[in-house]
Design an enzyme around this catalytic site. Structure first.
Site, PDB file in Angstrom:
ATOM      1  N   GLY A  83      -8.800   0.269  -7.941  1.00  0.00           N
ATOM      2  CA  GLY A  83      -8.732   1.720  -8.153  1.00  0.00           C
ATOM      3  C   GLY A  83      -7.899   2.057  -9.376  1.00  0.00           C
ATOM      4  CB  SER A  99      -1.894   7.995   3.362  1.00  0.00           C
ATOM      5  OG  SER A  99      -1.720   9.391   3.453  1.00  0.00           O
ATOM      6  CE1 TYR A 109      -7.551   8.774   2.386  1.00  0.00           C
ATOM      7  CE2 TYR A 109      -5.627   9.593   3.578  1.00  0.00           C
ATOM      8  CZ  TYR A 109      -6.195   9.064   2.428  1.00  0.00           C
ATOM      9  OH  TYR A 109      -5.398   8.827   1.328  1.00  0.00           O
ATOM     10  CE  LYS A 167      -5.465   5.604   2.473  1.00  0.00           C
ATOM     11  NZ  LYS A 167      -5.529   4.605   1.395  1.00  0.00           N
TER      12      LYS A 167
HETATM   13  N1  LIG Z   1      -3.723  11.578  -4.040  1.00  0.00           N
HETATM   14  C1  LIG Z   1      -3.138  11.680  -2.855  1.00  0.00           C
HETATM   15  O1  LIG Z   1      -2.667  12.766  -2.446  1.00  0.00           O
HETATM   16  C2  LIG Z   1      -2.990  10.437  -1.995  1.00  0.00           C
HETATM   17  C3  LIG Z   1      -2.120  10.518  -0.894  1.00  0.00           C
HETATM   18  C4  LIG Z   1      -1.982   9.402  -0.078  1.00  0.00           C
HETATM   19  C5  LIG Z   1      -2.675   8.233  -0.366  1.00  0.00           C
HETATM   20  N2  LIG Z   1      -3.529   8.206  -1.455  1.00  0.00           N
HETATM   21  C6  LIG Z   1      -4.240   6.939  -1.699  1.00  0.00           C
HETATM   22  O2  LIG Z   1      -3.967   6.530  -3.024  1.00  0.00           O
HETATM   23  C7  LIG Z   1      -5.020   5.669  -3.460  1.00  0.00           C
HETATM   24  C8  LIG Z   1      -5.433   6.065  -4.854  1.00  0.00           C
HETATM   25  O3  LIG Z   1      -6.017   7.353  -4.810  1.00  0.00           O
HETATM   26  P1  LIG Z   1      -5.858   8.443  -5.967  1.00  0.00           P
HETATM   27  O4  LIG Z   1      -5.252   9.634  -5.358  1.00  0.00           O
HETATM   28  O5  LIG Z   1      -5.266   7.839  -7.157  1.00  0.00           O
HETATM   29  O6  LIG Z   1      -7.415   8.806  -6.182  1.00  0.00           O
HETATM   30  P2  LIG Z   1      -8.385   8.689  -7.441  1.00  0.00           P
HETATM   31  O7  LIG Z   1      -9.685   9.247  -6.952  1.00  0.00           O
HETATM   32  O8  LIG Z   1      -7.759   9.275  -8.650  1.00  0.00           O
HETATM   33  O9  LIG Z   1      -8.524   7.103  -7.666  1.00  0.00           O
HETATM   34  C9  LIG Z   1      -9.185   6.277  -6.743  1.00  0.00           C
HETATM   35  C10 LIG Z   1      -9.852   5.150  -7.524  1.00  0.00           C
HETATM   36  O10 LIG Z   1     -10.427   4.251  -6.556  1.00  0.00           O
HETATM   37  C11 LIG Z   1     -11.699   3.864  -7.047  1.00  0.00           C
HETATM   38  N3  LIG Z   1     -12.541   3.416  -5.928  1.00  0.00           N
HETATM   39  C12 LIG Z   1     -13.002   4.141  -4.890  1.00  0.00           C
HETATM   40  N4  LIG Z   1     -13.763   3.378  -4.106  1.00  0.00           N
HETATM   41  C13 LIG Z   1     -13.795   2.142  -4.662  1.00  0.00           C
HETATM   42  C14 LIG Z   1     -14.427   0.916  -4.308  1.00  0.00           C
HETATM   43  N5  LIG Z   1     -15.208   0.805  -3.217  1.00  0.00           N
HETATM   44  N6  LIG Z   1     -14.221  -0.156  -5.095  1.00  0.00           N
HETATM   45  C15 LIG Z   1     -13.452  -0.059  -6.211  1.00  0.00           C
HETATM   46  N7  LIG Z   1     -12.857   1.076  -6.601  1.00  0.00           N
HETATM   47  C16 LIG Z   1     -13.028   2.166  -5.823  1.00  0.00           C
HETATM   48  C17 LIG Z   1     -12.241   5.097  -7.733  1.00  0.00           C
HETATM   49  O11 LIG Z   1     -13.293   4.780  -8.640  1.00  0.00           O
HETATM   50  C18 LIG Z   1     -11.003   5.634  -8.419  1.00  0.00           C
HETATM   51  O12 LIG Z   1     -10.860   5.130  -9.727  1.00  0.00           O
HETATM   52  C19 LIG Z   1      -6.110   5.750  -2.402  1.00  0.00           C
HETATM   53  O13 LIG Z   1      -6.041   4.631  -1.548  1.00  0.00           O
HETATM   54  C20 LIG Z   1      -5.747   7.000  -1.638  1.00  0.00           C
HETATM   55  O14 LIG Z   1      -6.248   7.003  -0.325  1.00  0.00           O
HETATM   56  C21 LIG Z   1      -3.688   9.271  -2.268  1.00  0.00           C
END
Ligand SMILES: NC(=O)c1ccc[n+]([C@@H]2O[C@H](COP(=O)([O-])OP(=O)(O)OC[C@H]3O[C@@H](n4cnc5c(N)ncnc54)[C@H](O)[C@@H]3O)[C@@H](O)[C@H]2O)c1
Length: 281
Positions: free
Chosen positions: A17, A144, A157, A161
């Site tokens: 990611g 998360s 979700y 998590k």
């Molecule tokens: N943003 C928030 O508020 C938040 C809060 C808690 C946890 N998270 C977690 O943080 C992590 C990163 O999320 P983010 O907020 O940066 O989102 P984001 O959408 O900016 O980035 C997520 C990335 O994961 C990639 N991705 C998705 N499915 C994939 C797959 N099957 N194989 C390879 N790549 C894949 C996407 O292409 C993207 O580049 C995630 O696990 C998310 O659940 C985010």
């Protein structure tokens, strides 16, 4: 970003990611701290652009974390190109299935768990295969606060998590015997395309999101991707070598409870203290 202190000098990392949001900021920070980084993401356009921008220390590989062969190939690419695998950041994710339980389909369930749980399992598994012979490594999984407390996110979700947090702990107990540490990070709400609900979110839309949600937070703001990237840096580097099986909350206080000013007058109002005192004291 100011110049790094080479805290990850001679280390090699995979960031799943890594093309967007938290992952992309972590790629920048790790590279700035001297690491060689493989971005492993489905998003070819974003991942390649970031790798091109950051030079020879950063490469991109198209990876779907739900496919075991893709993960095997990513680990092989990191070790062939850069010589080892020291840090595996299993961070790829998405929002998963939304809505009430009675309208959630089995397909929704499967894809949510495939990405959020199976993807982390595969990343841990193949990092362990590479790290065991060298007797060292740091595996970090993005969970998360939704995995610690209900009511932050949709059903699946949250449950996925929670599974990531528990998988982190069970595997840490096994891999500790091989010198490999396994930790999770539990972000609160972070200004990324995921939180804004669209992969192509603009900076202007993220600015609006921050403004709309910031006021209700304990620290008066939601998180930036760098807040999580710095936690990942600490868990990846040699300053945390006594830390394993840990779920590090980075959420601006959200999981601690309700913001003081939202706790209700009966708690927050100033009153003279009327305290029971035993006789004679
Ligand atoms: N943003 C928030 O508020 C938040 C809060 C808690 C946890 N998270 C977690 O943080 C992590 C990163 O999320 P983010 O907020 O940066 O989102 P984001 O959408 O900016 O980035 C997520 C990335 O994961 C990639 N991705 C998705 N499915 C994939 C797959 N099957 N194989 C390879 N790549 C894949 C996407 O292409 C993207 O580049 C995630 O696990 C998310 O659940 C985010």
């Amino acid at each position: 970003m100011t110049d790094g202190l080479n805290r990850l000098a001679s280390k090699v990392a995979i960031v799943t990611g890594g093309a967007s949001g938290i992952g992309a900021e972590t790629v920048r920070l790790f590279a700035n701290e001297g690491a060689k980084v493989l971005i492993a993401d489905m998003n070819e356009e974003g991942g390649r652009a970031l790798a091109d921008e950051l030079g020879d220390a950063v490469a991109f590989q198209k990876v779907d974390v739900t496919l075991e062969q893709d993960v095997v190939d990513a680990v092989a690419e990191a070790t062939d190109r850069f010589g080892s695998l020291d840090i595996m950041f299993n961070n790829a994710g998405f929002g998963g299935a939304l809505g009430p339980i009675d309208t959630t389909s089995v397909e929704d369930f499967d894809i949510t768990f495939d990405v959020l749980v199976k993807g982390v399992f595969l990343g841990i598994k193949h990092a362990a295969i590479a790290m065991k012979p060298q007797g060292s490594g740091s595996i970090i999984n993005t969970a998360s606060v939704a995995g610690l407390q209900a009511g932050y996110s949709p059903h699946l979700y949250s449950v996925a998590k929670a599974a990531v947090i528990h998988l982190t702990k069970t595997v840490a107990l096994e891999l500790g015997e091989h010198g490999i540490r396994v930790n999770a990070i539990c972000p609160g709400i972070i200004a990324t395309p995921l939180a804004a609900g669209h992969p192509k979110t603009t900076d202007e839309q993220l600015g609006k999101l921050k403004k709309a949600l910031g006021k209700g937070q304990v620290l008066g703001r939601i998180g930036d991707p760098s807040d999580i990237a710095y936690a990942a840096l600490w868990l990846a580097g040699d300053e945390s070598t006594f830390v394993t099986g840990h779920a590090q909350v980075v959420d601006g206080g959200a999981h601690a409870g309700r913001k003081w000013s939202k706790q209700g007058d009966w708690i927050t109002a100033e009153r003279p203290i009327k305290m029971y005192r035993p006789e004679g004291r």
